[in-house]
Design a protein around this motif. Structure first.
Motif, PDB file in Angstrom:
ATOM      1  N   LYS A 178     -15.635  68.195  60.000  1.00  0.00           N
ATOM      2  CA  LYS A 178     -15.411  67.836  58.586  1.00  0.00           C
ATOM      3  C   LYS A 178     -15.896  68.928  57.620  1.00  0.00           C
ATOM      4  O   LYS A 178     -15.363  69.086  56.524  1.00  0.00           O
ATOM      5  CB  LYS A 178     -16.171  66.548  58.242  1.00  0.00           C
ATOM      6  N   MET A 185      -2.430  71.954  59.927  1.00  0.00           N
ATOM      7  CA  MET A 185      -1.257  71.799  59.068  1.00  0.00           C
ATOM      8  C   MET A 185      -0.060  71.346  59.902  1.00  0.00           C
ATOM      9  O   MET A 185       0.099  71.770  61.041  1.00  0.00           O
ATOM     10  CB  MET A 185      -0.913  73.124  58.351  1.00  0.00           C
ATOM     11  N   GLY A 188      -0.158  64.695  60.546  1.00  0.00           N
ATOM     12  CA  GLY A 188      -0.568  63.621  59.639  1.00  0.00           C
ATOM     13  C   GLY A 188       0.466  63.406  58.547  1.00  0.00           C
ATOM     14  O   GLY A 188       1.279  64.288  58.252  1.00  0.00           O
ATOM     15  N   HIS A 189       0.457  62.210  58.000  1.00  0.00           N
ATOM     16  CA  HIS A 189       1.376  61.896  56.897  1.00  0.00           C
ATOM     17  C   HIS A 189       0.807  60.769  56.058  1.00  0.00           C
ATOM     18  O   HIS A 189       0.228  59.831  56.603  1.00  0.00           O
ATOM     19  CB  HIS A 189       2.768  61.501  57.435  1.00  0.00           C
ATOM     20  N   LYS A 193       2.116  56.341  59.465  1.00  0.00           N
ATOM     21  CA  LYS A 193       0.858  56.346  60.203  1.00  0.00           C
ATOM     22  C   LYS A 193       1.099  56.213  61.705  1.00  0.00           C
ATOM     23  O   LYS A 193       0.162  56.336  62.485  1.00  0.00           O
ATOM     24  CB  LYS A 193      -0.084  55.243  59.693  1.00  0.00           C
ATOM     25  N   ARG A 240      -6.978  58.710  65.048  1.00  0.00           N
ATOM     26  CA  ARG A 240      -6.557  58.701  63.627  1.00  0.00           C
ATOM     27  C   ARG A 240      -5.052  58.637  63.453  1.00  0.00           C
ATOM     28  O   ARG A 240      -4.554  58.744  62.350  1.00  0.00           O
ATOM     29  CB  ARG A 240      -7.109  59.951  62.926  1.00  0.00           C
ATOM     30  N   ASN A 245       4.187  66.189  61.961  1.00  0.00           N
ATOM     31  CA  ASN A 245       5.160  65.687  60.984  1.00  0.00           C
ATOM     32  C   ASN A 245       6.371  66.620  60.937  1.00  0.00           C
ATOM     33  O   ASN A 245       6.407  67.641  61.622  1.00  0.00           O
ATOM     34  CB  ASN A 245       4.494  65.503  59.611  1.00  0.00           C
ATOM     35  N   ASP A 247       7.347  68.761  58.949  1.00  0.00           N
ATOM     36  CA  ASP A 247       7.106  70.151  58.531  1.00  0.00           C
ATOM     37  C   ASP A 247       6.642  71.049  59.671  1.00  0.00           C
ATOM     38  O   ASP A 247       6.838  72.250  59.642  1.00  0.00           O
ATOM     39  CB  ASP A 247       6.068  70.188  57.403  1.00  0.00           C
TER      40      ASP A 247
HETATM   41  C1  LIG Z   1      -0.546  64.592  55.013  1.00  0.00           C
HETATM   42  C2  LIG Z   1      -2.002  64.238  54.703  1.00  0.00           C
HETATM   43  C3  LIG Z   1      -2.348  64.768  53.298  1.00  0.00           C
HETATM   44  C4  LIG Z   1      -2.149  62.717  54.754  1.00  0.00           C
HETATM   45  O1  LIG Z   1      -3.413  62.427  54.393  1.00  0.00           O
HETATM   46  P1  LIG Z   1      -4.016  60.934  54.328  1.00  0.00           P
HETATM   47  O2  LIG Z   1      -2.989  59.936  54.673  1.00  0.00           O
HETATM   48  O3  LIG Z   1      -4.657  60.804  53.008  1.00  0.00           O
HETATM   49  O4  LIG Z   1      -5.030  60.934  55.474  1.00  0.00           O
HETATM   50  P2  LIG Z   1      -6.563  61.103  55.262  1.00  0.00           P
HETATM   51  O5  LIG Z   1      -6.818  62.362  54.486  1.00  0.00           O
HETATM   52  O6  LIG Z   1      -7.110  59.816  54.721  1.00  0.00           O
HETATM   53  O7  LIG Z   1      -7.053  61.314  56.734  1.00  0.00           O
HETATM   54  C5  LIG Z   1      -7.420  60.274  57.643  1.00  0.00           C
HETATM   55  C6  LIG Z   1      -8.335  60.905  58.682  1.00  0.00           C
HETATM   56  O8  LIG Z   1      -7.603  61.872  59.449  1.00  0.00           O
HETATM   57  C7  LIG Z   1      -8.125  63.193  59.243  1.00  0.00           C
HETATM   58  N1  LIG Z   1      -6.965  64.081  59.070  1.00  0.00           N
HETATM   59  C8  LIG Z   1      -5.811  63.794  58.410  1.00  0.00           C
HETATM   60  N2  LIG Z   1      -4.944  64.806  58.527  1.00  0.00           N
HETATM   61  C9  LIG Z   1      -5.569  65.746  59.279  1.00  0.00           C
HETATM   62  C10 LIG Z   1      -5.158  67.022  59.739  1.00  0.00           C
HETATM   63  N3  LIG Z   1      -3.953  67.486  59.441  1.00  0.00           N
HETATM   64  N4  LIG Z   1      -6.028  67.732  60.471  1.00  0.00           N
HETATM   65  C11 LIG Z   1      -7.232  67.236  60.770  1.00  0.00           C
HETATM   66  N5  LIG Z   1      -7.690  66.029  60.369  1.00  0.00           N
HETATM   67  C12 LIG Z   1      -6.846  65.296  59.614  1.00  0.00           C
HETATM   68  C13 LIG Z   1      -8.971  63.095  57.997  1.00  0.00           C
HETATM   69  O9  LIG Z   1      -9.990  64.062  58.002  1.00  0.00           O
HETATM   70  C14 LIG Z   1      -9.492  61.691  58.089  1.00  0.00           C
HETATM   71  O10 LIG Z   1     -10.546  61.672  59.025  1.00  0.00           O
HETATM   72  P3  LIG Z   1     -11.769  60.605  58.865  1.00  0.00           P
HETATM   73  O11 LIG Z   1     -11.146  59.249  58.947  1.00  0.00           O
HETATM   74  O12 LIG Z   1     -12.686  60.919  59.989  1.00  0.00           O
HETATM   75  O13 LIG Z   1     -12.367  60.875  57.510  1.00  0.00           O
HETATM   76  C15 LIG Z   1      -2.939  64.875  55.760  1.00  0.00           C
HETATM   77  O14 LIG Z   1      -2.673  64.334  57.026  1.00  0.00           O
HETATM   78  C16 LIG Z   1      -2.863  66.391  55.793  1.00  0.00           C
HETATM   79  O15 LIG Z   1      -3.554  67.062  55.002  1.00  0.00           O
HETATM   80  N6  LIG Z   1      -2.030  66.976  56.709  1.00  0.00           N
HETATM   81  C17 LIG Z   1      -1.861  68.397  56.788  1.00  0.00           C
HETATM   82  C18 LIG Z   1      -0.907  68.887  55.727  1.00  0.00           C
HETATM   83  C19 LIG Z   1       0.534  68.543  56.006  1.00  0.00           C
HETATM   84  O16 LIG Z   1       1.040  68.729  57.098  1.00  0.00           O
HETATM   85  N7  LIG Z   1       1.222  68.018  54.973  1.00  0.00           N
HETATM   86  C20 LIG Z   1       2.635  67.693  55.064  1.00  0.00           C
HETATM   87  C21 LIG Z   1       2.863  66.226  55.025  1.00  0.00           C
HETATM   88  S1  LIG Z   1       4.597  65.881  55.233  1.00  0.00           S
END
Ligand SMILES: CC(C)(COP(=O)(O)OP(=O)(O)OC[C@H]1O[C@@H](n2cnc3c(N)ncnc32)[C@H](O)[C@@H]1OP(=O)(O)O)[C@@H](O)C(=O)NCCC(=O)NCCS
Length: 307
Positions: A178, A185, A188-189, A193, A240, A245, A247
């Motif tokens: 953290k 990158m 996640g999305h 979920k 998690r 995704n 991208d």
């Molecule tokens: C897309 C994104 C912003 C979604 O975020 P979100 O739904 O708000 O998810 P959160 O930020 O609440 O994350 C939930 C948990 O997963 C972790 N996490 C989420 N995305 C992560 C990633 N890409 N790498 C590492 N850890 C990640 C967070 O640290 C958090 O951990 P915790 O529960 O221990 O605190 C996020 O996944 C991200 O930044 N991804 C990378 C950027 C990306 O690919 N964006 C394009 C989206 S189409």
């Protein structure tokens, strides 16, 4: 008009200007109360975006523009305008054409994302369609929206420069820490979920394109596949529900096709224009539509005596 831009202007700067400027050329389709005008401007925008994006690219790299060719498909024509030169035509590869077509379709619309809401809000004032879509292009430009696949490729390139596959384990430790501020990158999305359904299709396409172009052994692609493999097995990501995704794969596919990262967002804008204009038209067709007016709640200081 295009030649007024500096040569080193970012293609998105050029595209924002070009799309807005269409309103200076098409006065015959800007009566937004007339459904026929709206239809004509929608077709004009969808038809012209590939040409404008390819022109912005050619201008950026200092090559002559390639004119559209009507007997090619929408995507085949775009590929040719991007990659042909006056001394060498571009032969459209069917696998590449299908892959880019899929990217266009998967990016066409995605409910109320930031740029689509921007187009609706901007269009709700009654402005012309070209101005409303230019607002969407401007919004998409931001790294938190259209820039994710570019960020993903940059991450892969940096990782490759710092040791590649051999350093994936070390990199993953940073991602899970953290305090490092590093995220994986392309994983996640905010909304999906379980699994981004678009990612499954892009994963398939990615494999098809790499095989067709003989790029399975390209170090950057190998690195991406290794990251995917580790992340899908690692408990941190499993717990998690962090999956690759759309991208993650679309950046890899575009790179394989030969599209530079600086053009990714412009290509996204090309695809999303279809959704923007459809949403704009839907909004204006609603007899009850009114100008959008988000309210603001004041949460600052209570009244103070300033004497
Ligand atoms: C897309 C994104 C912003 C979604 O975020 P979100 O739904 O708000 O998810 P959160 O930020 O609440 O994350 C939930 C948990 O997963 C972790 N996490 C989420 N995305 C992560 C990633 N890409 N790498 C590492 N850890 C990640 C967070 O640290 C958090 O951990 P915790 O529960 O221990 O605190 C996020 O996944 C991200 O930044 N991804 C990378 C950027 C990306 O690919 N964006 C394009 C989206 S189409």
């Amino acid at each position: 008009f295009l030649q007024g831009f500096r040569r080193d202007a970012h293609p998105m700067a050029v595209l924002t200007g070009l799309v807005g400027a269409l309103s200076a050329f098409y006065h015959d389709s800007t009566d937004i109360t007339n459904p026929h005008h709206r239809h004509v401007s929608a077709i004009r925008l969808i038809a012209k975006l590939p040409t404008l994006v390819a022109m912005a690219y050619k201008y950026f790299i200092g090559q002559p523009y390639i004119y559209p060719q009507n007997d090619l498909s929408y995507t085949g024509n775009f590929l040719r305008m991007m990659f042909a030169t006056p001394c060498e035509d571009y032969k459209v590869n069917e696998v590449v054409e299908r892959a880019l077509d899929r990217i266009f379709i998967l990016h066409a619309d995605h409910e109320q994302n930031a740029s689509t809401s921007t187009v609706r809000l901007c269009g709700s004032s009654g402005t012309n369609p070209f101005a409303a879509i230019a607002a969407g292009v401007a919004c998409l430009w931001g790294p938190a929206h259209g820039g994710a696949n570019e960020a993903c490729l940059q991450m892969l390139e940096e990782l490759q420069a710092n040791g590649g596959v051999a350093k994936v384990g070390e990199f993953m430790e940073k991602v899970k820490d953290k305090n490092s501020g590093v995220r994986l990158m392309g994983f996640g999305h905010r909304v999906y979920k379980n699994y981004d359904p678009r990612a499954k299709l892009m994963q398939e396409t990615c494999k098809e394109v790499l095989t067709a172009l003989g790029l399975q052994d390209d170090p950057l692609f190998k690195l991406a596949m290794e990251l995917e493999r580790i992340a899908l097995e690692d408990q941190y990501f499993v717990d998690r529900k962090l999956y690759p995704n759309v991208d993650f794969y679309s950046g890899i596919v575009q790179r394989a096709i030969g599209i530079p990262t600086s053009m990714f967002t412009a290509i996204f804008a090309l695809a999303r224009t279809v959704g923007w204009i459809a949403q704009w038209d839907e909004m204006l067709s609603d007899p009850e539509y009114k100008i959008g007016r988000p309210r603001q709640l004041y949460t600052g200081a209570a009244p103070r005596d300033i004497k």
